[in-house]
Design a protein around this motif. Structure first.
Motif, mmCIF file in Angstrom:
data_model
loop_
_atom_site.group_PDB
_atom_site.id
_atom_site.type_symbol
_atom_site.label_atom_id
_atom_site.label_comp_id
_atom_site.label_asym_id
_atom_site.label_seq_id
_atom_site.Cartn_x
_atom_site.Cartn_y
_atom_site.Cartn_z
ATOM 1 N N ARG A 176 0.853 -1.203 0.000
ATOM 2 C CA ARG A 176 0.000 0.000 0.000
ATOM 3 C C ARG A 176 0.878 1.238 0.000
ATOM 4 N NH1 ARG A 176 -4.818 0.368 3.798
ATOM 5 N NH2 ARG A 176 -3.261 1.388 5.091
ATOM 6 N N TRP A 177 0.535 2.189 -0.890
ATOM 7 C CA TRP A 177 1.270 3.445 -0.925
ATOM 8 C C TRP A 177 0.906 4.287 0.285
ATOM 9 C CZ3 TRP A 177 5.378 4.380 -3.706
ATOM 10 C CH2 TRP A 177 5.547 3.723 -4.931
ATOM 11 N N MET A 178 1.939 4.829 0.954
ATOM 12 C CA MET A 178 1.757 5.678 2.127
ATOM 13 C C MET A 178 2.652 6.906 2.002
ATOM 14 S SD MET A 178 -0.358 4.060 4.295
ATOM 15 C CE MET A 178 -0.015 4.893 5.868
ATOM 16 N N MET A 179 2.141 8.072 2.409
ATOM 17 C CA MET A 179 3.009 9.239 2.506
ATOM 18 C C MET A 179 3.783 9.124 3.806
ATOM 19 S SD MET A 179 2.213 13.339 2.835
ATOM 20 C CE MET A 179 1.394 13.537 1.260
ATOM 21 N N THR A 180 5.112 9.184 3.715
ATOM 22 C CA THR A 180 5.942 8.912 4.886
ATOM 23 C C THR A 180 6.689 10.126 5.426
ATOM 24 O OG1 THR A 180 7.692 8.168 3.384
ATOM 25 C CG2 THR A 180 6.249 6.472 4.318
ATOM 26 N N SER A 181 6.845 11.186 4.635
ATOM 27 C CA SER A 181 7.532 12.376 5.139
ATOM 28 C C SER A 181 7.307 13.556 4.206
ATOM 29 C CB SER A 181 9.036 12.128 5.303
ATOM 30 O OG SER A 181 9.657 11.958 4.043
ATOM 31 N N VAL A 182 7.577 14.735 4.732
ATOM 32 C CA VAL A 182 7.537 15.972 3.950
ATOM 33 C C VAL A 182 8.857 16.691 4.183
ATOM 34 C CG1 VAL A 182 6.387 18.196 3.599
ATOM 35 C CG2 VAL A 182 5.035 16.178 4.199
ATOM 36 N N GLY A 183 9.465 17.195 3.116
ATOM 37 C CA GLY A 183 10.740 17.870 3.273
ATOM 38 C C GLY A 183 10.827 19.135 2.452
ATOM 39 N N TYR A 184 11.697 20.035 2.866
ATOM 40 C CA TYR A 184 11.917 21.281 2.144
ATOM 41 C C TYR A 184 13.373 21.389 1.723
ATOM 42 C CZ TYR A 184 7.381 23.034 3.821
ATOM 43 O OH TYR A 184 6.046 23.205 4.068
ATOM 44 N N LYS A 185 13.584 21.832 0.479
ATOM 45 C CA LYS A 185 14.928 22.079 -0.013
ATOM 46 C C LYS A 185 14.943 23.386 -0.790
ATOM 47 C CE LYS A 185 16.650 17.332 -0.623
ATOM 48 N NZ LYS A 185 17.212 16.361 -1.607
ATOM 49 N N SER A 186 16.082 24.046 -0.802
ATOM 50 C CA SER A 186 16.235 25.218 -1.658
ATOM 51 C C SER A 186 16.653 24.736 -3.038
ATOM 52 C CB SER A 186 17.297 26.153 -1.092
ATOM 53 O OG SER A 186 18.581 25.538 -1.141
#
Length: 284
Positions: free
Chosen positions: A161-171
């Motif tokens: 099952r597809w799961m969202m596991t994290s959110v990240g920010y990059k420049s």
């Protein structure tokens, strides 16, 4: 895409037609992370489409192909809440800076309100990865040109099952595509720069104006670009999907724009020559 994805597209189109017919032409501008998206989308139509999708269960087969899953995930509020690994971790500079609980999560519709998404490849071989059902990790990037920031939503397939596991920010500076993204931002809005950023001869394939089902192929000079150029996407933000392809700071980028409800697709090939990106080929 398989049946589930096409089903979502069809529902999206029907919702827009129904509401546009019954509502006024009033438009609104979406705003995300301080960036305006200039795409003209009927908000009432989009809201109705989302309400419809919230009641549509996702077929089990949609977990096989990420394209099928993400359309359902973006359009179905209940499914989205079920498929996020709460409390979801938010990264900045490679460090966890926040953990978001279910009550604080704001539903993310991704590219559905924009009506298109993009793909960036280094070469033609990478393009086959989109249909690879063996992929277990995908990243959806929200690229914010004004702030020069990339917001990355990471998805992993866990127990099928597809799961969202994290959110990240990059420049931009932290990404391999920094040079190209800065270039494309200017290319998408500056007509003079577009002409300057073309090869001496640019190969193209475009719809035949005299044949609804035909296409024409040829080459143009930079001076002819205004008469043949495809519609370029808005400059506020784009959503790019990484299906596991590993980018290199190379001399070629293939930039693909795919429409959600209209089936339109534009593919542009850029090559770096003497330190400058040049458009060498496009298909619309």
């Amino acid at each position: 895409m398989k049946k589930s994805a096409f089903y979502f597209v069809w529902m999206y189109f029907v919702a827009i037609v129904i509401v546009t017919w019954s509502c006024s032409d009033k438009k609104t501008t979406a705003q995300e992370d301080g960036v305006s998206d200039t795409t003209a989308v009927d908000t009432a139509a989009t809201d109705t489409m989302e309400a419809i999708m919230d009641d549509v269960p996702m077929p089990k087969a949609a977990d096989e192909l990420f394209d099928d899953f993400i359309f359902n995930f973006a359009g179905n509020k209940k499914l989205q809440m079920e498929r996020i690994a709460f409390p979801i971790e938010v990264y900045r500079g490679g460090k966890v800076v926040e953990k978001i609980s279910p009550k604080d999560w704001k539903i993310e519709r991704f590219f559905m309100r924009q009506g298109y998404y993009t793909l960036i490849f280094d070469n033609l071989k990478q393009m086959s990865v989109v249909k690879d059902t063996a992929i277990n990790r995908v990243v959806v990037e929200k690229i914010l040109f004004k702030n020069k920031t990339v917001k990355q939503y990471a998805f992993n397939r866990i127990d099928g099952r597809w799961m969202m596991t994290s959110v990240g920010y990059k420049s931009f500076g932290e990404t391999v595509n920094a040079s190209f993204l800065n270039f494309y931002h200017k290319f998408s809005v500056d007509s003079t720069f577009q002409v300057e950023s073309m090869d001496d001869l640019v190969m193209f394939t475009a719809p035949d104006p005299d044949d609804d089902f035909g296409s024409i192929t040829g080459s143009i000079t930079p001076e002819q670009w205004p008469f043949f150029k495809p519609e370029l996407i808005p400059n506020g933000q784009i959503y790019n999907i990484l299906y596991g392809q590993e980018y290199k700071d190379g001399s070629q980028k293939i930039f693909v724009v795919r429409g959600i409800a209209n089936g339109l697709e534009t593919e542009m090939t850029f090559k770096k020559k003497k330190g400058h990106w040049k458009l060498s080929k496009f298909t619309s």
